[in-house]
Write a protein that holds these residues in place. Sequence first.
Motif, PDB file in Angstrom:
ATOM      1  N   THR A 190      28.832  42.310  40.708  1.00 42.54           N
ATOM      2  CA  THR A 190      28.660  42.723  39.254  1.00 42.54           C
ATOM      3  C   THR A 190      26.972  43.031  38.945  1.00 42.54           C
ATOM      4  O   THR A 190      26.841  44.038  38.117  1.00 42.54           O
ATOM      5  CB  THR A 190      28.699  41.352  38.466  1.00 42.54           C
ATOM      6  N   LYS A 191      26.117  42.649  39.351  1.00 46.06           N
ATOM      7  CA  LYS A 191      24.789  42.897  39.152  1.00 46.06           C
ATOM      8  C   LYS A 191      24.419  44.346  39.619  1.00 46.06           C
ATOM      9  O   LYS A 191      23.899  45.373  39.030  1.00 46.06           O
ATOM     10  CB  LYS A 191      23.574  42.061  39.874  1.00 46.06           C
ATOM     11  N   TYR A 192      24.891  44.838  40.925  1.00 45.90           N
ATOM     12  CA  TYR A 192      24.623  46.307  41.373  1.00 45.90           C
ATOM     13  C   TYR A 192      25.587  47.131  40.546  1.00 45.90           C
ATOM     14  O   TYR A 192      25.328  48.469  40.455  1.00 45.90           O
ATOM     15  CB  TYR A 192      24.792  46.134  42.926  1.00 45.90           C
ATOM     16  N   LEU A 193      26.736  46.697  40.241  1.00 46.26           N
ATOM     17  CA  LEU A 193      27.822  47.642  39.565  1.00 46.26           C
ATOM     18  C   LEU A 193      27.101  48.108  38.144  1.00 46.26           C
ATOM     19  O   LEU A 193      27.138  49.334  37.876  1.00 46.26           O
ATOM     20  CB  LEU A 193      29.289  47.037  39.103  1.00 46.26           C
ATOM     21  N   LEU A 194      26.903  47.085  37.320  1.00 46.02           N
ATOM     22  CA  LEU A 194      26.059  47.568  36.082  1.00 46.02           C
ATOM     23  C   LEU A 194      24.887  48.266  36.310  1.00 46.02           C
ATOM     24  O   LEU A 194      24.544  49.287  35.503  1.00 46.02           O
ATOM     25  CB  LEU A 194      25.910  46.078  35.289  1.00 46.02           C
ATOM     26  N   ASP A 206      34.949  40.296  34.290  1.00 48.71           N
ATOM     27  CA  ASP A 206      35.238  38.865  34.259  1.00 48.71           C
ATOM     28  C   ASP A 206      35.128  38.162  35.649  1.00 48.71           C
ATOM     29  O   ASP A 206      35.932  38.938  36.548  1.00 48.71           O
ATOM     30  CB  ASP A 206      36.577  38.781  33.840  1.00 48.71           C
ATOM     31  N   MET A 207      34.249  37.336  35.840  1.00 48.47           N
ATOM     32  CA  MET A 207      34.071  36.573  37.041  1.00 48.47           C
ATOM     33  C   MET A 207      35.131  35.694  37.261  1.00 48.47           C
ATOM     34  O   MET A 207      34.895  34.486  36.477  1.00 48.47           O
ATOM     35  CB  MET A 207      32.579  36.325  37.331  1.00 48.47           C
ATOM     36  N   ILE A 208      36.181  35.586  38.170  1.00 47.64           N
ATOM     37  CA  ILE A 208      36.955  34.528  38.330  1.00 47.64           C
ATOM     38  C   ILE A 208      36.345  33.931  39.585  1.00 47.64           C
ATOM     39  O   ILE A 208      36.432  34.150  40.903  1.00 47.64           O
ATOM     40  CB  ILE A 208      38.465  35.252  38.694  1.00 47.64           C
ATOM     41  N   VAL A 215      42.571  32.183  42.483  1.00 47.29           N
ATOM     42  CA  VAL A 215      43.417  33.266  43.096  1.00 47.29           C
ATOM     43  C   VAL A 215      44.321  33.187  44.044  1.00 47.29           C
ATOM     44  O   VAL A 215      44.131  32.479  45.268  1.00 47.29           O
ATOM     45  CB  VAL A 215      42.584  34.660  43.191  1.00 47.29           C
ATOM     46  N   GLY A 216      45.612  33.304  43.661  1.00 49.56           N
ATOM     47  CA  GLY A 216      46.794  32.879  44.616  1.00 49.56           C
ATOM     48  C   GLY A 216      47.583  31.782  44.299  1.00 49.56           C
ATOM     49  O   GLY A 216      48.643  31.661  44.823  1.00 49.56           O
ATOM     50  N   ASP A 274      41.504  47.383  35.344  1.00 50.99           N
ATOM     51  CA  ASP A 274      41.505  48.492  35.699  1.00 50.99           C
ATOM     52  C   ASP A 274      41.165  48.619  37.288  1.00 50.99           C
ATOM     53  O   ASP A 274      41.540  49.334  38.090  1.00 50.99           O
ATOM     54  CB  ASP A 274      40.372  49.519  34.831  1.00 50.99           C
ATOM     55  N   VAL A 275      40.218  47.501  37.475  1.00 52.51           N
ATOM     56  CA  VAL A 275      39.563  47.469  38.711  1.00 52.51           C
ATOM     57  C   VAL A 275      39.560  45.879  39.211  1.00 52.51           C
ATOM     58  O   VAL A 275      38.989  45.084  38.475  1.00 52.51           O
ATOM     59  CB  VAL A 275      38.183  48.093  39.149  1.00 52.51           C
ATOM     60  N   VAL A 276      39.854  45.597  40.465  1.00 48.20           N
ATOM     61  CA  VAL A 276      39.929  44.094  40.949  1.00 48.20           C
ATOM     62  C   VAL A 276      38.988  44.153  42.268  1.00 48.20           C
ATOM     63  O   VAL A 276      39.291  44.730  43.173  1.00 48.20           O
ATOM     64  CB  VAL A 276      41.296  43.764  41.357  1.00 48.20           C
ATOM     65  N   VAL A 277      37.990  43.332  42.268  1.00 51.55           N
ATOM     66  CA  VAL A 277      37.319  43.403  43.396  1.00 51.55           C
ATOM     67  C   VAL A 277      37.113  41.909  43.932  1.00 51.55           C
ATOM     68  O   VAL A 277      37.013  41.200  43.106  1.00 51.55           O
ATOM     69  CB  VAL A 277      35.614  43.584  43.118  1.00 51.55           C
ATOM     70  N   LEU A 278      37.522  41.591  45.319  1.00 53.41           N
ATOM     71  CA  LEU A 278      37.648  40.439  45.612  1.00 53.41           C
ATOM     72  C   LEU A 278      36.282  40.365  46.550  1.00 53.41           C
ATOM     73  O   LEU A 278      35.972  40.970  47.591  1.00 53.41           O
ATOM     74  CB  LEU A 278      38.903  40.220  46.701  1.00 53.41           C
ATOM     75  N   ALA A 279      35.312  39.235  46.046  1.00 55.44           N
ATOM     76  CA  ALA A 279      34.117  39.468  46.763  1.00 55.44           C
ATOM     77  C   ALA A 279      33.858  37.787  47.047  1.00 55.44           C
ATOM     78  O   ALA A 279      34.078  36.923  46.586  1.00 55.44           O
ATOM     79  CB  ALA A 279      32.965  39.872  45.939  1.00 55.44           C
TER      80      ALA A 279
END
Length: 124
Positions: free
Chosen positions: A8-12, A38-40, A105-106, A119-124
Amino acid sequence: GPSGCYTTKYLLSTLEQIQQKDQFANTKMSDLASVQVDMIEKLPTPFGLVRSGVAPDHPEVKNVENDFSLLFQDNKYNAIQQQQQQQQQQKKIKGSVEFRGNVTVGKDISLQELQSLYDVVVLA
């Protein structure tokens, strides 16, 4: 956990740098006004093991928690700051970060459901 916070930090940060260099001009992203992240997280609190798994005698590692906290604190601060900057500058992308804890998740939500909601899902 930490990987979601770093992502999130580097995306923004990257979006802000691209916008400052006016590299959105003549692209589909030139109309981008805001980004909602949204951080899940499976755990009930953010930052994962950085918060609960690092010994207090490792302050350099614990300082990462302060860095991550800014992601969430900036939401309140940025709203006022961005309104002021928008009056002074051209359009600026608004970044907003929300924490969604106690979600697996799952189990609580499927990957397919996430993909239909975002729109975008990142699994980190």
